[in-house]
Design an enzyme around this catalytic site. Structure first.
Site: not given
Length: 283
Positions: A68-69, A140, A150, A180, A241
């Protein structure tokens, strides 16, 4: 179909053999194949044409060998031209890759005969500097604390209205395609690919009430601002990426892009069937 691109993950050596095999098969069919210099340095195939600009601007389709990458990278490079893309899975899960190694021959035959459909997938655009610095994402865009251990505070606006000041490790803004991926791992919902929506999912929120995903109409504009005294370290990650350091107290704007991914699909592959197969514990 006379001009086809070949794009593969040069870190996956098992894809070299099949890359050469596909180039040789297409050559025997009278098809020109285009690739990059980096890729052909690995393949060393004299039948391939080295022309990266033509590959991502003018080919009739691009065959991607990888996971997928690799698909995400190819889509971002070619989406401005709406070039159809088909993936052959050499990764792990491979939600975006349509074909397995054993089906390469029949896939090439169906490509040449144009026995496929095109599935359009929405993409996101992240604006980091009032339109002068934009990136595209198919899966995304993640706003996160980077390497700091933090929490960060993220004021999140939808069409200029404050929705929440998330105190969390980060915030995922995903497309239906990306639902997904990281969003699912963070507890987000699964969304059918053709839906025109965006999904906001907080990552490890320090809260009892704002720990749920929000599904938005795809026409909305999202603004996220990491607030603080200026010493906070935060990062925008594009499709896992591309990494961009963010300034505190400065808005990052995310909206639906006018570009779309055009994925080649064969009619027998149903989304829910693929979902069951890819995520099945029995696989």
């Amino acid at each position: 179909m006379k001009d086809i691109g070949i794009y593969l993950n040069t870190m996956k050596e098992d894809s070299y053999y099949y890359g050469n095999y596909i180039i040789d098969q297409l050559y025997s069919m009278g098809v020109h194949t285009y690739t990059t210099q980096e890729i052909n340095d690995k393949l060393k195939n004299k039948k391939a044409i080295i022309d990266e600009e033509f590959l991502f601007d003018k080919t009739q389709c691009i065959i991607v060998l990888g996971g997928d990458g690799t698909m995400l990278a190819a889509v971002r490079k070619s989406s401005h031209r709406h070039i159809p893309i088909i993936g052959i899975n050499f990764g792990k899960i491979g939600f975006l890759t349509e074909v397995e190694e054993k089906d390469i021959d029949i896939t090439l035959d169906r490509l040449i005969k144009k026995e496929y459909t095109i599935e359009k997938r929405m993409m996101l655009e992240v604006d980091l500097n009032n339109g002068s610095e934009c990136c595209l994402a198919l899966n995304d865009i993640v706003i996160s604390r980077g390497s700091d251990s933090r929490l960060i505070t993220m004021n999140t606006y939808i069409n200029e209205q404050l929705v929440e000041a998330y105190r969390a490790d980060g915030l995922i803004i995903s497309t239906p395609t990306g639902s997904t991926a990281y969003s699912l791992a963070a507890g987000g919902p699964i969304v059918e690919p053709e839906c025109n929506v965006m999904v906001l999912t907080p990552i490890c929120p320090h809260s009892l009430h704002n720990n749920r995903s929000i599904i938005l109409n795809g026409s909305k504009q999202i603004d996220v601002m990491v607030v603080g005294k200026g010493d906070e370290h935060s990062v925008a990650t594009i499709d896992g990426q591309i990494f961009i350091n963010l300034e505190s107290n400065k808005r990052v704007t995310i909206r639906r892009s006018s570009s779309e991914a055009h994925l080649i699909k064969f009619n027998e592959n149903n989304f829910f069937e693929v979902l069951r197969y890819k995520l099945s514990e029995k696989k």
